[in-house]
Design an enzyme around this catalytic site. Structure first.
Site, short mmCIF file in Angstrom:
data_model
loop_
_atom_site.label_atom_id
_atom_site.label_comp_id
_atom_site.label_asym_id
_atom_site.label_seq_id
_atom_site.Cartn_x
_atom_site.Cartn_y
_atom_site.Cartn_z
N ARG A 164 -9.49 69.50 -75.36
CA ARG A 164 -9.39 71.01 -74.90
C ARG A 164 -8.92 71.89 -76.11
O ARG A 164 -8.43 71.26 -77.13
CB ARG A 164 -8.27 71.21 -73.96
CG ARG A 164 -8.57 70.27 -72.53
CD ARG A 164 -7.41 70.66 -71.69
NE ARG A 164 -7.46 69.97 -70.34
CZ ARG A 164 -7.24 68.86 -70.03
NH1 ARG A 164 -6.23 68.14 -71.03
NH2 ARG A 164 -7.19 68.28 -69.01
N LYS A 195 -2.64 69.17 -70.19
CA LYS A 195 -2.46 69.75 -69.05
C LYS A 195 -1.07 68.97 -68.33
O LYS A 195 -1.35 67.74 -68.36
CB LYS A 195 -3.54 70.18 -67.90
CG LYS A 195 -4.36 71.16 -68.52
CD LYS A 195 -5.36 71.45 -67.38
CE LYS A 195 -6.30 72.61 -67.69
NZ LYS A 195 -7.26 72.70 -66.52
N HIS A 264 -15.23 74.75 -74.30
CA HIS A 264 -15.02 73.71 -73.30
C HIS A 264 -16.65 73.15 -72.85
O HIS A 264 -16.55 72.00 -72.30
CB HIS A 264 -14.66 74.52 -71.99
CG HIS A 264 -13.79 73.63 -71.16
ND1 HIS A 264 -12.70 73.17 -71.51
CD2 HIS A 264 -13.78 73.18 -69.94
CE1 HIS A 264 -11.95 72.25 -70.65
NE2 HIS A 264 -12.64 72.42 -69.54
N HIS A 290 -7.85 63.49 -67.16
CA HIS A 290 -7.77 64.10 -65.67
C HIS A 290 -6.79 63.24 -64.90
O HIS A 290 -7.02 61.93 -64.96
CB HIS A 290 -9.22 63.90 -65.24
CG HIS A 290 -10.33 64.85 -65.79
ND1 HIS A 290 -11.78 64.86 -65.50
CD2 HIS A 290 -9.83 65.94 -66.38
CE1 HIS A 290 -12.27 65.74 -66.16
NE2 HIS A 290 -11.17 66.68 -66.73
N TYR A 299 -19.30 64.94 -63.55
CA TYR A 299 -20.05 64.51 -64.70
C TYR A 299 -21.18 63.49 -64.23
O TYR A 299 -22.20 63.12 -64.66
CB TYR A 299 -19.20 63.93 -65.80
CG TYR A 299 -18.41 65.09 -66.33
CD1 TYR A 299 -18.97 65.97 -67.04
CD2 TYR A 299 -17.17 64.99 -66.16
CE1 TYR A 299 -18.19 67.14 -67.73
CE2 TYR A 299 -16.31 66.22 -66.34
CZ TYR A 299 -16.88 67.02 -67.27
OH TYR A 299 -16.17 68.22 -67.88
#
Length: 322
Positions: A164, A195, A264, A290, A299
């Site tokens: 990211r 995150k 991104h 994730h 994806y």
């Protein structure tokens, strides 16, 4: 909502007194903007018209009738999911207010949901375009060896590692207690804080490692003596997210990319290209950081698009009649 959505106001029927009172309430008490008031008025006119079509009294409306009104609106109008959700919000608000006025005993629209809007697939570059962007070399006359080494390394980490933009910005030169992230050159790994303050490690490929070494060789010419950031700008301080976005946009234009490229998009490209090659969804999930595999499953749709294009271009039975 577009101007076409307000056709109901072209030849308006008088609103029932309770609906007019509610409009007055949201205008005076909630101080809604004029355009928002137009949307509320349109929503109330649609509700009144639909109820009149079915011979229903708005003050005695039940939940199953409300569901039928929403279905009728969906069938009779060209409103998309977001506009339908907005209509529902107006109707729910009306019935909450009617309940406060003791004019109804329940909110028939409470709990109803509009159809879900389709989620757009993330945009990814083709493999050739991604490689072209990473390998791009500016003309010698415009070349600054230091900033070119930095920019190339940033692109390699975004695309080659799927980082990211915040994770790239947070990278420091050396590992430390304060460091949000760093690259272990011996192990060939980048350690980043993603995150939810979750740390993860991702492999750094040969191209990215070579770009990193080239950047580190000239970094000292730009960085302040006490600057811990791996990537620095012209003033020697940490290279920020907005600076990276601007750099990438300019680099993509100069490289002849077919569309606007943002950081991104390179992460999406990393994920889709890796999935196309490996088919290992769980590994892609871990590399992207994730928390849930459902986030990564988008994806697989990108991968199917890639396969469909190959099929359409190559299979003798693929040509379809219009």
């Amino acid at each position: 909502m577009s101007e076409e959505d307000f056709n109901a106001a072209d030849a308006p029927e008088p609103l029932a007194s309770q609906l007019l009172d509610y409009l007055s309430h949201v205008r005076v008490e909630r101080r809604l903007a004029p355009r928002t008031l137009l949307i509320y008025e349109d929503g109330l006119r649609r509700l009144q018209g639909l109820a009149a079509q079915r011979g229903q009294n708005l003050l005695t409306l039940r939940s199953h009738q409300a569901r039928a009104l929403l279905a009728t609106l969906h069938a009779q109008s060209d409103l998309g999911p977001r506009s339908l959700a907005l209509m529902l919000s107006v109707w729910r608000g009306l019935y909450r207010w009617l309940g406060q006025q003791r004019l109804v005993d329940l909110n028939p629209f409470e709990g109803l949901r509009a159809p879900k809007a389709p989620k757009p697939l993330p945009k990814a570059l083709g493999v050739d375009d991604a490689v072209q962007l990473a390998d791009y070399q500016p003309e010698a006359a415009a070349l600054d060896v230091r900033t070119e080494a930095r920019d190339r390394c940033v692109v390699e980490l975004l695309y080659g590692c799927g980082l990211r933009i915040s994770e790239v910005v947070g990278l420091d030169v050396l590992a430390s207690v304060q460091a949000l992230g760093w690259v272990d050159q011996q192990a060939g790994e980048a350690h980043v804080l993603g995150k939810g303050s979750k740390r993860r490690s991702v492999p750094v490929g040969a191209a990215a490692m070579q770009a990193l070494q080239q950047w580190l060789a000239v970094r000292g010419q730009l960085a302040r003596a006490d600057e811990a950031a791996l990537f620095v700008g012209a003033r020697g301080a940490r290279f920020g997210a907005s600076q990276i976005r601007a750099m990438l946009k300019q680099r993509a234009l100069a490289a002849g990319m077919p569309s606007h490229v943002h950081p991104h998009m390179l992460r999406h490209s990393f994920a889709s290209h890796l999935l196309q090659s490996s088919g290992d969804l769980r590994a892609v999930q871990e590399l992207l950081g994730h928390a849930h595999i459902t986030t990564t499953q988008v994806y697989t749709q990108l991968d199917f698009q890639h396969l469909a294009k190959i099929y359409d271009a190559a299979h003798p039975r693929a040509k379809r009649k219009n």
